[in-house]
Design an enzyme around this catalytic site. Structure first.
Site, short mmCIF file in Angstrom:
data_model
loop_
_atom_site.label_atom_id
_atom_site.label_comp_id
_atom_site.label_asym_id
_atom_site.label_seq_id
_atom_site.Cartn_x
_atom_site.Cartn_y
_atom_site.Cartn_z
N SER A 161 0.81 -1.22 0.00
CA SER A 161 0.00 0.00 0.00
C SER A 161 0.84 1.28 0.00
CB SER A 161 -0.95 0.02 1.20
OG SER A 161 -0.24 0.17 2.41
N LYS A 187 0.77 4.51 6.88
CA LYS A 187 0.22 5.36 5.81
C LYS A 187 0.83 6.75 5.93
CE LYS A 187 -2.85 2.10 4.80
NZ LYS A 187 -2.72 1.25 3.61
#
Length: 247
Positions: free
Chosen positions: A33, A88
């Site tokens: 990701s 993230k």
């Protein structure tokens, strides 16, 4: 005597636990990701001292001295799944009005975030840290862009420029209606924008869930050492990534 022996054993253990609790903790990247900036099986160090000092085994801080800034990469407990850790990039800050459309355009407070095609030199410098096989796979299916959070009127952009990856085919992109981010919450996104489960899926991240800021890649391997008798084949090491600063 037994007390001296016990003390000599316990003190190093306590010291290691204290360091991991308050200051630095290792973390391995389990998914793609955050490609292209963090690859699967990158081993990173998380600065848990970046924002404050937390009460052990709780979400509460004893004291805080800073807050996450736009562009920083952080490790945190997933919303609703406290035993599941994610990494993230901080995109939206408290007070921001943020939206993200199906054309892959990010808007913050009514302004479109700059995302430009990198020059050949910028790509060459960036690719020096990525194995050849991975580069070719990314280029075949995705576009590399440089996203820029720079704001001359703000101090909230420590990592202003960073690479993001966007799929050439955008049929599965999620559109985010304008959202006002409340105090104490953040909007998180993966750098692999079309292959990331982030705030577009599970919502805003409370500050209390954040464990710390991702700081360094201390080790990197093409394979998972845990599945290779706890060591990495030297031929599979990603030497250019080892001991590099995370941006």
């Amino acid at each position: 005597n037994w007390f001296t022996a016990l003390k000599s054993f316990l003190l190093p253990v306590i010291l290691i636990l204290a360091i991991r609790w308050a200051a630095i903790e290792p973390y391995v990247i389990p998914s793609g990701s955050m490609i292209p900036n963090l690859l699967i099986h990158d081993y990173i160090l998380v600065n848990k001292f970046a924002y404050g000092l937390r009460i052990p085994f709780t979400y509460k801080y004893l004291v805080t001295w800073s807050k996450p800034r736009r562009g920083e990469i952080v490790v945190f407990r997933n919303v609703g799944e406290e035993d599941y850790f994610l990494v993230k990039r901080v995109v939206g800050l408290p007070g921001d009005l943020l939206s993200y459309n199906a054309k892959s355009e990010l808007l913050i407070n009514g302004k479109s975030v700059e995302a430009v095609i990198p020059t050949p030199k910028e790509l060459e410098e960036f690719f020096a840290k990525i194995p050849l096989a991975s580069r070719e796979a990314y280029l075949e299916k995705s576009d590399f862009l440089i996203e820029n959070f720079s704001d001359p009127e703000s101090t909230q952009t420590p990592s202003a420029k960073h690479f993001v990856l966007k799929a050439k085919e955008d049929g599965s992109r999620l559109e985010e209606a304008p959202i006002q981010i409340p105090e104490g919450h953040y909007f998180m996104m993966g750098d692999n924008r079309d292959h990331s489960s982030d705030s577009r899926v599970w919502g805003l991240l409370p500050f209390q869930n954040i464990l710390g800021r991702a700081s360094f890649i201390w080790f990197s391997c093409e394979e998972d050492p845990a599945n290779s008798h706890d060591f990495c084949d030297p031929r599979r090491l990603r030497f250019p990534r080892i001991m590099t600063r995370i941006n």
